[in-house]
Design a protein around this motif. Structure first.
Motif, short mmCIF file in Angstrom:
data_model
loop_
_atom_site.label_atom_id
_atom_site.label_comp_id
_atom_site.label_asym_id
_atom_site.label_seq_id
_atom_site.Cartn_x
_atom_site.Cartn_y
_atom_site.Cartn_z
N PHE A 1 66.07 122.11 51.70
CA PHE A 1 67.22 121.22 51.54
C PHE A 1 68.32 121.50 52.57
O PHE A 1 69.17 120.64 52.80
CB PHE A 1 67.79 121.34 50.12
N THR B 1 63.54 114.40 53.98
CA THR B 1 62.85 113.29 53.31
C THR B 1 61.34 113.41 53.46
O THR B 1 60.58 113.28 52.49
CB THR B 1 63.31 111.94 53.88
N VAL C 1 67.31 109.76 48.52
CA VAL C 1 67.45 110.90 49.45
C VAL C 1 67.30 110.42 50.89
O VAL C 1 68.08 110.80 51.78
CB VAL C 1 66.41 111.99 49.13
N SER C 2 66.33 109.56 51.12
CA SER C 2 66.10 109.04 52.47
C SER C 2 67.32 108.27 52.98
O SER C 2 67.72 108.42 54.14
CB SER C 2 64.86 108.14 52.47
N ARG D 1 69.96 110.78 53.97
CA ARG D 1 69.63 111.49 55.21
C ARG D 1 69.82 110.60 56.43
O ARG D 1 70.22 111.08 57.49
CB ARG D 1 68.16 111.96 55.14
N GLU E 1 73.66 119.50 51.30
CA GLU E 1 72.52 119.76 50.41
C GLU E 1 72.87 119.50 48.94
O GLU E 1 72.00 119.16 48.13
CB GLU E 1 72.01 121.19 50.58
N TYR F 1 72.07 115.90 48.31
CA TYR F 1 70.64 115.64 48.20
C TYR F 1 70.10 116.12 46.86
O TYR F 1 69.23 115.47 46.26
CB TYR F 1 69.89 116.30 49.35
#
Length: 896
Positions: free
Chosen positions: A421, A428, A472-473, A476, A501, A504
């Motif tokens: 992370f 991802t 999450v993608s 990021r 992090e 995420y």
């Protein structure tokens, strides 16, 4: 392979059939009845619990008996002058109730005229019998030429089996299209792999669509066929079981493939029966019925259909993983077999060979279980790695059961997981690979429970696990410099996060408690706190991640359901958030969450709403929670900025003051300076004509839709007439703002968009303007709302209608919240109902979430006072009566 020897007399008495066919006048009805009776028997067996894997070959055998007899009768003495062959699924000996019967007739060249006539009679006869025939007529040379050009034709020929006629023609075709002549093993593999990738892309590259395709979606039957095709072409394997003997499939992998195929066959057999035709899409029309047929029952927190679909999604995920591993094994065997490359050592456990990471010896995961996480970290740290070697994937599958409580307590495993992370790139991809290979759900058992979990609605278009990884993608992506232009403000905020992090982790846990019952945000917050604590985060960071999970719906609900032009709402939200850090993390999570729920859900309107809420809340936090935003200050600021814009348009400040003198502070709070300037300039330009309804339409606005502004004398029914007109034009209303001036005028704004989005904006603007003028010309005439046909997808859901009232004491009005199933003319019906009671709508927040309409109306009675209890009760009764239906499927509201 189907054979008539499989047929028992109960299914089809071949001797009796042949006796009946001696009466040539009754050939078609005899064969038609034989096939229909056999289908009825097969259906009865299926309903009695006999699995499809036993019935599908039987149906192919029955079809063999019918088709070959039709061939003999129609071709007569020419029956041995051509060859009848089964191709496609029928060639494999597989025939479901609604499947096409794919036939190929191999003919000598040139084709005798007499034979051509009889072949035409054969096809006509088969259709008359009731057989859905897909057929081709080819010479051997035709087969070679077309197979060389088209990999699909080559695949069909590879699966062909002879049924009747001249076997030598079939053997000649088989030899001429062998891998020694066309489509060698490597060429065939590369072409089929490319074909599969295109197919997956066509189906959104995810198996998790709301209405997946049993055959074509990733993990579907085509993926199983793909393994068989490559095996047959390259290894000359007659069946998947041969791959076990060849060492390319383990016994457990073979069992998994066969179990998956049998499961999908059961669904497909039932689906064809329900549809009464070939249908491979799990449409909403059938999902609930299929769930009941397979014995699922509604439970306290999950519907039967959700349980059924979760099993389906989990199965195709397993099949997709297996397909990926085996195709990679084929790739290494078929394409790279001649390459002998020295491996690049990464550490004593892993090395890179031919661009793929692999374990250095077979016992790595047995001796070092934590290496099952280290594998994914190394792939992050070495982006040049193309993938995982198939043998290593196989070892990973065989040892993942070692991820247990002891593994989770191992400090090395916890450190590796957190290091994943904290990496600057590849998070991802790492999470998706871990999920794909069954590691993520093993490490976080709560994640395993949401794997494949769907919600039976139109709002959540992905299963919870897929949605979570998409969140999450999305987060990021904000950190990637080349994508900064997509969301500049969000990317800027992301760049200054002290610990990304934490964001995420909050994304990973925000929906992890769905389906358990209770508030998934609260339960997920508890899970997140415990996980973070176990992984060495400070208690402050643990509480922060848990807060994000607990409040992940707060910002979207505030923006979409409350009046964010009201300083009181902003101050209240700022109090909930507390500081700039919490606001910024929550803002990023909210946008990523909405965008991962449904691509169609995210638009410029939602973007502008959230951005405005963020901007106003940040301003309130800068002032300090002890110094709430002052309404007069906001009004003065809006007026100052609007005056500057109008000065550039040439309007004198006294002219502006004259127009504004009857406008209430509410107006300047709800509209931007640019909108105020637009309205003011238009009202001034209209002069005396402004006494008639002034309708302005701006096709392209920053708020993400068509802005419609109405300025006219305040009369009854204005809101109802406007929404009726917009509904007549099939426009979706996103937002409504209604302001009444001190001198009896109303300023109404509607943000709308066309569902298709492809109409000419200028023409649409003219149509809207003219339609509204016509409707508003006679405000005393209130047409009853028209009812249109409900779209297919909406018909299968029933959202229990809810009507709730609350007091907006700060603004001396009543808020009515309506939750109902989305349907044509809904807003027009609401407007009509409110107008009949003489109620005035002052503001409206419109939200359509899949099949659910969640609208809030702020209103007063005809004396501009809040609504009394009697009228509230009457409205509730009328709206419940208007929108409730008798569907037996009830839906729970779980939010985003």
């Amino acid at each position: 392979m189907a054979t008539t020897d499989m047929i028992d007399r109960q299914l089809l008495d071949l001797d009796a059939l042949d006796r009946a066919l001696t009466d040539t006048a009754n050939v078609t009805p005899v064969l038609q009845r034989a096939l229909a009776d056999a289908d009825d028997t097969l259906s009865a067996r299926f309903l009695d619990g006999e699995p499809a894997f036993k019935l599908v070959p039987l149906r192919a055998a029955v079809m063999d008996a019918v088709v070959t007899r039709a061939w003999a009768i129609c071709l007569g003495d020419l029956a041995d002058h051509a060859c009848l062959a089964a191709v496609g699924g029928y060639g494999r000996g597989e025939l479901h109730p609604g499947s096409d019967t794919d036939l190929m007739i191999i003919i000598p060249a040139p084709l005798p005229e007499a034979l051509e006539s009889r072949l035409s009679d054969l096809v006509t006869r088969l259709w008359d019998i009731g057989i859905e025939v897909g057929h081709s007529v080819r010479s051997v040379n035709d087969c070679v030429e077309q197979a060389r050009r088209d990999i699909t034709v080559a695949t069909n020929l590879m699966e062909a089996r002879p049924l009747a006629g001249d076997r030598s023609l079939f053997d000649a075709m088989d030899a001429a299209t062998s891998p020694y002549r066309i489509w060698s093993g490597p060429d065939f593999f590369e072409a089929k792999w490319a074909e599969q990738q295109k197919r997956h892309e066509r189906y959104d590259d995810t198996a998790y669509n709301l209405e997946p395709n049993l055959k074509e979606s990733p993990g579907g039957l085509r993926d199983i066929h793909m393994i068989g095709w490559v095996a047959k072409r390259h290894f000359n394997a007659g069946a998947l079981s041969d791959l076990v003997d060849l060492g390319f499939l383990s016994e457990s992998e073979y069992e998994e493939l066969i179990q998956g195929q049998h499961f999908l066959w059961d669904i497909r057999f039932a689906l064809h029966r329900l549809a009464g035709r070939r249908e491979d899409r799990l449409l909403f029309d059938y999902q609930a019925d299929l769930a009941r047929q397979f014995g699922y029952k509604d439970a306290e927190h999950t519907l039967a259909v959700e349980q059924f679909m979760q099993r389906y999604y989990r199965m195709i995920k397993r099949l997709s993983r297996l397909n990926e591993m085996l195709l990679q094994l084929y790739q290494e065997t078929i394409l790279y077999t001649e390459l002998d490359e020295k491996p690049q050592l990464l550490n004593k456990r892993f090395q890179i060979k031919r661009g793929f990471i692999e374990i250095t010896h077979r016992n790595v995961f047995q001796r070092y279980p934590f290496a099952m996480l280290e594998l994914f970290l190394l792939m992050q740290q070495h982006p040049e790695i193309r993938g995982i070697r198939a043998a290593t994937i196989r070892q990973l599958r065989e040892h993942r059961h070692r991820i247990n409580n002891a593994f989770r307590r191992d400090l090395r495993a916890r450190s590796l997981f957190m290091e994943i992370f904290r990496q600057p790139a590849g998070i991802t991809h790492a999470l998706r690979r871990m999920h794909s290979h069954g590691i993520l759900g093993r490490y976080i058992p709560a994640f395993a429970t949401i794997t494949g979990r769907m919600q039976y609605d139109l709002f959540h278009v992905y299963t919870v696990d897929t949605h979570t990884l998409m969140v999450v993608s999305n987060l990021r992506r904000l950190s990637v410099p080349e994508h900064r232009d997509e969301f500049p403000l969000l990317s800027e905020i992301h760049s200054r996060l002290p610990k990304p992090e934490l964001l995420y982790l909050a994304a990973l846990f925000h929906d992890i408690a769905k389906g358990r019952g209770g508030d998934h945000s609260e339960l997920g917050a508890e899970d997140a706190y415990a996980f973070c604590l176990q992984h060495g985060l400070s208690r402050y960071d643990c509480r922060f991640v848990a807060w994000l999970v607990r409040k992940h719906l707060l910002m979207s609900m505030t923006a979409q359901r409350r009046d964010i032009s009201d300083p009181g709402v902003i101050n209240e939200f700022a109090g909930e958030v507390g500081d700039r850090k919490h606001l910024e993390y929550l803002y990023l999570l909210t946008v990523a969450d909405i965008r991962a729920t449904d691509a169609k859900l995210w638009n410029n309107w939602r973007k502008s709403l959230l951005q405005e809420l963020y901007r106003r809340t940040a301003q309130a936090l800068r002032r300090g929670l002890g110094q709430p935003i002052d309404e007069d200050e906001l009004v003065a600021e809006a007026q100052h900025r609007a005056r500057e814009l109008l000065r550039h348009k040439g309007l004198h400040h006294m002219t502006v003051r004259s127009i504004w003198r009857h406008f209430t502070p509410d107006y300047f709070l709800r509209y931007s300076a640019a909108e105020v300037a637009w309205h003011t300039a238009a009202i001034h330009a209209a002069g005396d004509a402004a006494h008639a309804p002034l309708v302005l339409v701006e096709p392209d606005t920053q708020r993400g839709g068509i802005e419609v502004f109405i300025y006219t004398r305040d009369r009854d029914n204005i809101f109802a007439l406007a929404v009726s007109a917009l509904d007549q034009l099939s426009l979706d209303i996103l937002d409504a703002r209604i302001i009444t001036t001190d001198n009896g005028y109303t300023l109404d704004s509607f943000l709308v968009h066309t569902p298709t989005g492809g109409d000419d904006p200028t023409a649409t603007a003219v149509t809207i303007r003219e339609t509204l003028r016509t409707h508003l010309a006679d405000p005393k005439t209130l047409p009853e709302p028209a009812t249109g046909a409900t779209p297919r997808r909406l018909r299968h859901f029933n959202t229990m209608t809810q009507v709730d009232f609350s007091d907006d004491t700060r603004n001396n009005r009543t808020a009515m919240e309506l939750i109902a199933g989305d349907q044509p003319g809904l807003l027009a019906q609401v407007g009509y109902t409110l107008a009949r009671h003489g109620l005035r709508v002052q503001n409206a927040k419109i939200a359509t979430l899949g099949e659910r309409a969640e609208d809030v109306f702020f209103m007063t009675d005809d004396a501009n006072a809040p609504l009394g209890s009697a009228i509230r009760q009457q409205l509730r009764s009328e709206l419940l009566s208007a929108f409730d239906d008798d569907s037996d499927i009830m839906r729970r509201g779980d939010g985003v």
